[in-house]
Design a protein around this motif. Structure first.
Motif, PDB file in Angstrom:
ATOM      1  N   VAL A   2     -21.034  28.994   4.518  1.00 37.19           N
ATOM      2  CA  VAL A   2     -19.831  28.467   3.855  1.00 37.19           C
ATOM      3  C   VAL A   2     -18.568  28.966   4.553  1.00 37.19           C
ATOM      4  O   VAL A   2     -17.591  28.225   4.685  1.00 37.19           O
ATOM      5  N   ALA A   3     -18.597  30.205   5.024  1.00 36.07           N
ATOM      6  CA  ALA A   3     -17.414  30.758   5.696  1.00 36.07           C
ATOM      7  C   ALA A   3     -17.133  30.062   7.026  1.00 36.07           C
ATOM      8  O   ALA A   3     -16.012  30.151   7.549  1.00 36.07           O
ATOM      9  N   SER A   4     -18.124  29.363   7.573  1.00 35.09           N
ATOM     10  CA  SER A   4     -17.914  28.655   8.834  1.00 35.09           C
ATOM     11  C   SER A   4     -17.130  27.350   8.637  1.00 35.09           C
ATOM     12  O   SER A   4     -16.675  26.744   9.608  1.00 35.09           O
ATOM     13  N   VAL A   5     -16.972  26.931   7.390  1.00 36.26           N
ATOM     14  CA  VAL A   5     -16.161  25.744   7.092  1.00 36.26           C
ATOM     15  C   VAL A   5     -14.693  26.084   7.354  1.00 36.26           C
ATOM     16  O   VAL A   5     -14.228  27.186   7.020  1.00 36.26           O
ATOM     17  N   SER A   6     -13.959  25.152   7.946  1.00 34.47           N
ATOM     18  CA  SER A   6     -12.557  25.425   8.239  1.00 34.47           C
ATOM     19  C   SER A   6     -11.789  25.697   6.945  1.00 34.47           C
ATOM     20  O   SER A   6     -12.079  25.116   5.891  1.00 34.47           O
ATOM     21  N   GLU A   7     -10.805  26.579   7.033  1.00 33.31           N
ATOM     22  CA  GLU A   7     -10.022  26.936   5.853  1.00 33.31           C
ATOM     23  C   GLU A   7      -9.248  25.732   5.312  1.00 33.31           C
ATOM     24  O   GLU A   7      -8.989  25.637   4.111  1.00 33.31           O
ATOM     25  N   THR A   8      -8.925  24.803   6.179  1.00 28.41           N
ATOM     26  CA  THR A   8      -8.259  23.570   5.739  1.00 28.41           C
ATOM     27  C   THR A   8      -9.135  22.805   4.763  1.00 28.41           C
ATOM     28  O   THR A   8      -8.675  22.322   3.720  1.00 28.41           O
ATOM     29  N   HIS A   9     -10.432  22.709   5.076  1.00 25.00           N
ATOM     30  CA  HIS A   9     -11.355  22.007   4.192  1.00 25.00           C
ATOM     31  C   HIS A   9     -11.549  22.767   2.886  1.00 25.00           C
ATOM     32  O   HIS A   9     -11.653  22.151   1.809  1.00 25.00           O
ATOM     33  N   LEU A  10     -11.598  24.091   2.950  1.00 24.41           N
ATOM     34  CA  LEU A  10     -11.741  24.877   1.720  1.00 24.41           C
ATOM     35  C   LEU A  10     -10.520  24.681   0.820  1.00 24.41           C
ATOM     36  O   LEU A  10     -10.648  24.556  -0.403  1.00 24.41           O
ATOM     37  N   ALA A  11      -9.332  24.642   1.433  1.00 23.77           N
ATOM     38  CA  ALA A  11      -8.111  24.407   0.656  1.00 23.77           C
ATOM     39  C   ALA A  11      -8.127  23.011   0.032  1.00 23.77           C
ATOM     40  O   ALA A  11      -7.685  22.817  -1.109  1.00 23.77           O
ATOM     41  N   GLU A  12      -8.656  22.034   0.780  1.00 23.61           N
ATOM     42  CA  GLU A  12      -8.755  20.673   0.231  1.00 23.61           C
ATOM     43  C   GLU A  12      -9.712  20.630  -0.952  1.00 23.61           C
ATOM     44  O   GLU A  12      -9.496  19.886  -1.914  1.00 23.61           O
ATOM     45  N   MET A  13     -10.792  21.419  -0.889  1.00 23.32           N
ATOM     46  CA  MET A  13     -11.715  21.482  -2.031  1.00 23.32           C
ATOM     47  C   MET A  13     -10.988  21.977  -3.273  1.00 23.32           C
ATOM     48  O   MET A  13     -11.141  21.423  -4.366  1.00 23.32           O
ATOM     49  N   CYS A  14     -10.181  23.032  -3.103  1.00 21.47           N
ATOM     50  CA  CYS A  14      -9.428  23.564  -4.246  1.00 21.47           C
ATOM     51  C   CYS A  14      -8.486  22.513  -4.810  1.00 21.47           C
ATOM     52  O   CYS A  14      -8.399  22.316  -6.030  1.00 21.47           O
TER      53      CYS A  14
END
Length: 286
Positions: A189-201
């Motif tokens: 999961v940490a390998s996902v770009s932070e941009t995508h994690l922010a989009e999930m939020c």
């Protein structure tokens, strides 16, 4: 996408599944355990113990006898009233977050060496508990519990132990991620770009994908290494919980998977689906 168009129903089902899964994981051995024998030794916690569930659904602990800790030296078979505290922290090394705790009152009985060896030989014991019993120097105890209380980012949830564990034993689901998979799950999961994690939020916040905002509060007294970043608070078979630190507010969001993940391959698929659902025009990147 999710089969139901009733987003409220999907969210309710996802949160209920997450609550049960979180409790299952902690009872099955995730995190750390401590015991307080509130009648025998009310000022001392017993912390150097392994814990988990047997294949038949008993909650067990194991530890080495310590003359300075009276709980660990009580005779086999003698009942000891204990409070059980289980604590699970975030796997993200960049921050220290408590993902969840489980609390329960129960009665501990240490087993005689012969009983412990039989359970070990029958393959009843979870791995970390079995490791302490294997060499004969560790003690194995069974704790009878009626109710547990889960505290997590969504609040406080009391649960009936027999109802929770009975479902687990009958359906035979494995807690995921287990101890063997937890760090690999984090790396994935940490390998996902932070941009995508922010989009999930953001997608959870707007209702674009199933899940819930666990809490939100104004951002205050942040460190430079946290501002503008998204941290992984928890990985569960039912979804991921993220903490987003923005300039004006900090929030924790639970993003629900389309289907439960029971293996690392499942997890990779479900995380890719979250990326696809929250950023429809982007290709999933793991």
């Amino acid at each position: 996408m999710f089969p139901s168009t009733d987003r409220a129903a999907v969210n309710a089902d996802a949160l209920a599944a997450r609550t049960r899964s979180m409790a299952h994981r902690l009872l099955s051995g995730a995190g750390s355990a401590s015991l307080l024998a509130y009648r025998l030794s009310p000022d001392e916690f017993t912390a150097s113990i392994a814990h988990g569930l047997t294949r038949s659904g008993q909650f067990v602990v194991a530890g080495r006898p310590d003359p300075s800790d009276p709980v660990t030296t009580v005779d086999a078979g003698e009942p000891i009233d204990v409070r059980v505290d289980l604590l699970k922290e975030s796997p993200d090394p960049a921050v220290r977050l408590v993902a969840a705790t489980v609390h329960a009152l129960g009665v501990l009985r240490w087993l005689a060496p012969g009983e412990a060896r039989r359970l070990y030989a029958w393959g009843e014991l979870p791995r970390e508990v079995a490791d302490l019993v294997e060499d004969g120097r560790g003690r194995l105890g069974v704790i009878d519990i009626e109710r547990v209380v889960l505290r997590d980012s969504l609040g406080v949830t009391p649960m009936d132990f027999e109802d929770l564990v009975g479902t687990i034993v009958n359906d035979r689901p494995q807690a995921f991620p287990g101890a063997d998979d937890e760090w690999n799950a984090y790396d994935l999961v940490a390998s996902v770009s932070e941009t995508h994690l922010a989009e999930m939020c953001r997608s959870v916040d707007t209702g674009a994908i199933p899940g819930a905002i666990c809490w939100r509060r104004p951002t205050m007294h942040t460190c430079d290494h946290t501002l503008g970043h998204v941290f992984l608070a928890d990985i569960d078979s039912t979804g991921v919980t993220l903490m987003s630190v923005r300039e004006d507010e900090t929030l924790a969001a639970f993003a629900a998977f389309r289907r439960p993940a029971t293996t690392l391959d499942d997890l990779a698929v479900q995380v890719s689906c979250l990326i696809e659902d929250s950023v429809p025009d982007s290709s999933p990147r793991l």
